[in-house]
Design an enzyme around this catalytic site. Structure first.
Site, mmCIF file in Angstrom:
data_model
loop_
_atom_site.group_PDB
_atom_site.id
_atom_site.type_symbol
_atom_site.label_atom_id
_atom_site.label_comp_id
_atom_site.label_asym_id
_atom_site.label_seq_id
_atom_site.Cartn_x
_atom_site.Cartn_y
_atom_site.Cartn_z
ATOM 1 N N GLY A 13 0.824 -1.211 0.000
ATOM 2 C CA GLY A 13 0.000 0.000 0.000
ATOM 3 C C GLY A 13 0.849 1.247 0.000
ATOM 4 O O GLY A 13 0.530 2.247 0.647
ATOM 5 N N ALA A 14 1.945 1.201 -0.752
ATOM 6 C CA ALA A 14 2.969 2.243 -0.640
ATOM 7 C C ALA A 14 2.985 3.239 -1.789
ATOM 8 O O ALA A 14 3.920 4.023 -1.917
ATOM 9 C CB ALA A 14 4.354 1.603 -0.516
ATOM 10 N N ARG A 16 1.141 5.743 -1.989
ATOM 11 C CA ARG A 16 0.816 7.071 -1.443
ATOM 12 C C ARG A 16 0.705 6.970 0.072
ATOM 13 O O ARG A 16 0.823 5.893 0.654
ATOM 14 C CB ARG A 16 -0.501 7.576 -2.032
ATOM 15 C CG ARG A 16 -1.676 6.661 -1.785
ATOM 16 C CD ARG A 16 -2.934 7.072 -2.514
ATOM 17 N NE ARG A 16 -2.727 7.128 -3.961
ATOM 18 C CZ ARG A 16 -2.747 6.057 -4.762
ATOM 19 N NH1 ARG A 16 -2.986 4.855 -4.249
ATOM 20 N NH2 ARG A 16 -2.543 6.169 -6.057
ATOM 21 N N ASP A 64 -2.557 -7.749 -5.333
ATOM 22 C CA ASP A 64 -3.697 -7.803 -4.426
ATOM 23 C C ASP A 64 -3.256 -8.662 -3.249
ATOM 24 O O ASP A 64 -3.178 -9.890 -3.351
ATOM 25 C CB ASP A 64 -4.903 -8.425 -5.134
ATOM 26 C CG ASP A 64 -6.113 -8.604 -4.218
ATOM 27 O OD1 ASP A 64 -6.005 -8.307 -3.012
ATOM 28 O OD2 ASP A 64 -7.161 -9.054 -4.707
ATOM 29 N N VAL A 65 -2.945 -8.029 -2.123
ATOM 30 C CA VAL A 65 -2.363 -8.756 -0.999
ATOM 31 C C VAL A 65 -3.318 -9.788 -0.404
ATOM 32 O O VAL A 65 -2.880 -10.703 0.316
ATOM 33 C CB VAL A 65 -1.876 -7.794 0.105
ATOM 34 C CG1 VAL A 65 -0.745 -6.910 -0.415
ATOM 35 C CG2 VAL A 65 -3.019 -6.963 0.669
ATOM 36 N N SER A 143 -4.084 0.585 14.308
ATOM 37 C CA SER A 143 -4.717 1.905 14.368
ATOM 38 C C SER A 143 -5.266 2.122 15.766
ATOM 39 O O SER A 143 -5.593 1.164 16.478
ATOM 40 C CB SER A 143 -5.859 1.986 13.348
ATOM 41 O OG SER A 143 -6.651 3.143 13.554
ATOM 42 N N TYR A 155 -13.321 -2.237 10.461
ATOM 43 C CA TYR A 155 -11.948 -1.721 10.534
ATOM 44 C C TYR A 155 -11.372 -1.913 11.934
ATOM 45 O O TYR A 155 -10.217 -2.343 12.098
ATOM 46 C CB TYR A 155 -11.971 -0.250 10.147
ATOM 47 C CG TYR A 155 -10.629 0.423 10.017
ATOM 48 C CD1 TYR A 155 -9.840 0.229 8.886
ATOM 49 C CD2 TYR A 155 -10.156 1.293 10.999
ATOM 50 C CE1 TYR A 155 -8.621 0.876 8.745
ATOM 51 C CE2 TYR A 155 -8.947 1.946 10.873
ATOM 52 C CZ TYR A 155 -8.174 1.726 9.746
ATOM 53 O OH TYR A 155 -6.968 2.376 9.613
ATOM 54 N N ALA A 158 -10.540 -5.557 12.564
ATOM 55 C CA ALA A 158 -9.354 -5.956 11.806
ATOM 56 C C ALA A 158 -8.083 -5.406 12.435
ATOM 57 O O ALA A 158 -7.073 -6.115 12.548
ATOM 58 C CB ALA A 158 -9.477 -5.476 10.357
ATOM 59 N N LYS A 159 -8.125 -4.161 12.876
ATOM 60 C CA LYS A 159 -6.927 -3.542 13.429
ATOM 61 C C LYS A 159 -6.557 -4.104 14.799
ATOM 62 O O LYS A 159 -5.383 -4.170 15.155
ATOM 63 C CB LYS A 159 -7.106 -2.023 13.492
ATOM 64 C CG LYS A 159 -7.081 -1.354 12.116
ATOM 65 C CD LYS A 159 -5.826 -1.708 11.336
ATOM 66 C CE LYS A 159 -5.639 -0.851 10.085
ATOM 67 N NZ LYS A 159 -4.440 -1.273 9.311
#
Length: 255
Positions: A13-14, A16, A64-65, A143, A155, A158-159
């Protein structure tokens, strides 16, 4: 001498945001970097920018990870193209925010696939190389939302899962010279948070101002703030730290 001379770092996801900021920081300290992103053109463009601005060797890979075969292929491309792998930063992420009663099954599944299955796939592919060489640094992005956040049941779950994943990696991989840690960012000014402002009907300026007012240091974070912490945790200076989550949130977690 840079801290990451002769090291190869993979950042997902690098293209940006936090991922790109982290790739820039590692490259500035001597690492060769692989920019992994869903859009291959974006990944290659980001890699070219790093080569131009930081003078580091960089490659861009589309992946696509959440697809295990794609993750395996991406890691092998890194090893073939850059001569090895020493650092893996699992940063790729998406949001599909909604209140629970409005959240679709697809919104839940997609967030879990990228944030949890993605790090699993990438780490499983990379750890084989790490174990063989008895060296490796794994950094996962969690996060502050792991502690719960309205409209982010997917989210947040998952985090928090990432934190359990990280602790388990620390236990399992520590005997092989591999460190695994996580960073839990607070509000970071990126395209993703700017998009959230638009979605809730606020200007970017007002949205950031509200976030700044909610933490003790009275400012928002930037990708460079996360990159600084990432550089430490991915370095040999952090070799006695594993299984930990470091919150980088301007003190927001204190409340």
């Amino acid at each position: 001498m840079g801290r990451f001379d002769a090291r190869v770092a993979v950042i997902t996801g690098a293209a940006r945001g936090i991922g790109f900021g982290t790739a820039q920081r590692l490259a500035s300290e001597g690492a060769s970097v692989a920019i992994v992103d869903l859009d291959e053109a974006d990944a290659q463009q980001a890699a070219e920018k790093i080569e131009l601005t930081d003078g580091a060797k960089a490659i861009g890979i589309g992946c696509d990870v959440s697809d295990s075969a794609a993750a395996e292929s991406a890691i092998q491309q890194v090893v073939d193209g850059l001569g090895g792998i020493h650092i893996l930063v699992n940063n790729a992420g998406i949001t599909r925010d909604n209140l629970l009663f409005k959240m679709s099954e697809d919104d839940w599944d997609l967030v879990m696939a990228v944030h949890l299955k993605g790090p699993f796939n990438m780490t499983k592919a990379a750890q084989k190389h790490f174990v063989d060489q008895r060296y490796g640094k794994i950094l996962n992005l969690s996060s502050v939302s792991a502690l719960g956040n309205r409209g982010q049941a997917n989210y947040s779950a998952a985090k928090m899962g990432i934190q359990g994943f990280t602790r388990t990696l620390g236990i399992e991989l520590g005997p092989f010279g591999i460190n695994a840690n996580a960073i839990g960012p607070g509000f970071i000014a990126t395209e993703m948070t700017d998009a959230t402002a638009a979605r809730v009907g606020m200007s970017v300026e007002d949205f950031r101002a509200a976030a700044a007012a909610s933490n003790p240091v009275r400012r928002v974070g930037f990708p460079e703030d996360i990159a600084a912490a990432a550089a430490f945790l991915c370095s040999d200076e952090a070799s006695y730290i594993t299984g930990q989550t470091l919150y980088v949130d301007g003190g927001a977690k204190l409340g």
